[in-house]
Design an enzyme around this catalytic site. Sequence first.
Site: not given
Length: 178
Positions: A47, A52, A95-96, A138-139, A142
């Site tokens: 994701g 991000q 997480c990226l 999670h996304e 953000h």
Amino acid sequence: MSQIGDIVVGPDQRLKTECKPVEKIDDGIKELAARMLEDMYATDGCGLAAPQVGELIQLVVIDVDYGSGKKNPYVLINPTIVTADGDEVETGEGCLSFPGVTLQVKRPSHVVVRAKNLDGDLIQYEAHDNLLAVCLQHEIDHLHGITMFDHLSPLKRVRAMREYEDALANGAKPGDVE
């Protein structure tokens, strides 16, 4: 074109910013979604949210099937969580934007999300006790300036931030996991 170097890495203030709704689904939004999917696949993520990659709009891409060798991407525009209930489940999350660490995060096991797709159609997604349930939450977090660290107790957050800082000092890059 994918620009993995464009992935915003914490502590960047954009990751703590409330994102604006997408007003119009135009070619720019479609191109951004395509680029985000490329970045996500290139870093073996499941994701990625627009902040991000430095875009403070409500856009998320997800593909929880990619790890099994097939692509099944979702693009969610202006997603909202309608329901988040069920037993809380603790799962290891990466997480990226915070490479090199995996945190144990508790989240509701069941989630219902509504969002528009790239055609402007309103779609409803429902997930229970699986990676999609975690990834959706999670996304979408953000988009509201919430990171996985915000789900930890103060003491665990301090420890996790130290671990993250060590990972960065050791050269962790988006896609690196603990």
